[in-house]
Design an enzyme around this catalytic site. Sequence first.
Site, PDB file in Angstrom:
ATOM      1  N   ASP A  43       0.842  -1.199   0.000  1.00 37.29           N
ATOM      2  CA  ASP A  43       0.000   0.000   0.000  1.00 37.29           C
ATOM      3  C   ASP A  43       0.875   1.245   0.000  1.00 37.29           C
ATOM      4  O   ASP A  43       1.898   1.304   0.708  1.00 37.29           O
ATOM      5  CB  ASP A  43      -0.881   0.039   1.258  1.00 37.29           C
TER       6      ASP A  43
ATOM      7  N   ASP B 205      -4.746   2.242  -4.413  1.00 37.76           N
ATOM      8  CA  ASP B 205      -3.305   2.425  -4.242  1.00 37.76           C
ATOM      9  C   ASP B 205      -2.630   1.146  -3.760  1.00 37.76           C
ATOM     10  O   ASP B 205      -1.493   1.172  -3.288  1.00 37.76           O
ATOM     11  CB  ASP B 205      -3.035   3.555  -3.250  1.00 37.76           C
TER      12      ASP B 205
ATOM     13  N   HIS C 167      -6.460  14.197  -8.470  1.00 35.95           N
ATOM     14  CA  HIS C 167      -6.370  12.797  -8.908  1.00 35.95           C
ATOM     15  C   HIS C 167      -5.317  12.599  -9.994  1.00 35.95           C
ATOM     16  O   HIS C 167      -4.749  11.500 -10.109  1.00 35.95           O
ATOM     17  CB  HIS C 167      -7.737  12.321  -9.398  1.00 35.95           C
TER      18      HIS C 167
ATOM     19  N   ASN D 204      -4.345  12.605  -3.317  1.00 34.11           N
ATOM     20  CA  ASN D 204      -5.496  12.869  -4.184  1.00 34.11           C
ATOM     21  C   ASN D 204      -6.276  14.094  -3.726  1.00 34.11           C
ATOM     22  O   ASN D 204      -6.710  14.919  -4.547  1.00 34.11           O
ATOM     23  CB  ASN D 204      -6.429  11.654  -4.216  1.00 34.11           C
TER      24      ASN D 204
ATOM     25  N   ASP E   7      -2.592   9.704 -10.046  1.00 32.61           N
ATOM     26  CA  ASP E   7      -2.384   8.788 -11.171  1.00 32.61           C
ATOM     27  C   ASP E   7      -0.920   8.779 -11.605  1.00 32.61           C
ATOM     28  O   ASP E   7      -0.361   7.725 -11.925  1.00 32.61           O
ATOM     29  CB  ASP E   7      -3.274   9.183 -12.344  1.00 32.61           C
TER      30      ASP E   7
END
Length: 328
Positions: A206, A249, A219, A214, A223
């Site tokens: 993670d 994630d 976002h 984010n 990404d």
Amino acid sequence: MRAEPVSRDVASPRAMAQTLALFYVAGGSTAVLAAGGGTDQAVRRWLVAGIGLLAVAVGAALFRWDVAPPRVVQGGLVTAGSCLIGAVVLIAPDATTAVVLASVSAFVGVMACFFADRRVAVAHVVTVVGATTAALLLRGDASAASAAALAVVVSTLASVTRTLVVRASDAGSDALTGLANRRGFDEALGEHIRRADVPLSAALLDLDHFKLINDTDGHEAGDRLLRRVAGSWRQALPGGVLLARHGGDEFALLLPGLDGTEALALVRHLCSLVPGVGVSAGVAQRCPQDTAAQLMRRADLALYRVKADGRGAAALHADDPPEAAASR
């Protein structure tokens, strides 16, 4: 450059072996049936029937093979199938039988385009179409138009098969990172479990505080980070290890051939490749009789423990073999 994908649900070694076995049995049976269609040219008919029975025997042996043979062996059998088709077409007792036997070449086209990468698939299709076309023309009693028509049919079937396989592969791939997605990972894990690969380890990783990225940077920034992490990790992994985006994630690693100690060391190395990004990871080694779900549950429990202890670390599940646990 990313290689053209092949759908994991059809391209596993076991699925390939079973399909190859089915095609050998079907093709051999076709040859035996076609050879029995008359009484003239008895020697040729017996030769065709003999080759057909040989193909059926090879297919039956593949069905009974508990462990799928290596892909190089299976590829050799596909090539051998092309040669056998050319041979029976050439010695067929009449033109009608020859064309019927040549139609079996469609099996090779479909097989190659299901399981091989593009270049190998094209090579197999060219080989079988060339062999059957040459055999039909060398006979002298089959028309060139029939040979050309058959070549068009086989090539079209192969092309359509390839298109469907490439589209099917998208279901197992993550569009953002180009990695396998959860479905692709689960299918690969299930295949290794069925083959009883030992040792076998898995890991869940993670990105710490990803939601904050984010929320604060947008976002698109999230990404970009996912793509950067995926690219760094993919380049650092040894052959045979599968990296997947498990969702959000979270990434997953499938590590065949590595025990818990080795898997943990590799995961810690990966975590060091993304400076400035915290990574929490849980690792588990498969125990005898573990199902896929049980293995991943133990990796998830190890990840949960790392998060509860403050994140930014990697740990092996506490119930894994003592020699692995002792190295932590």
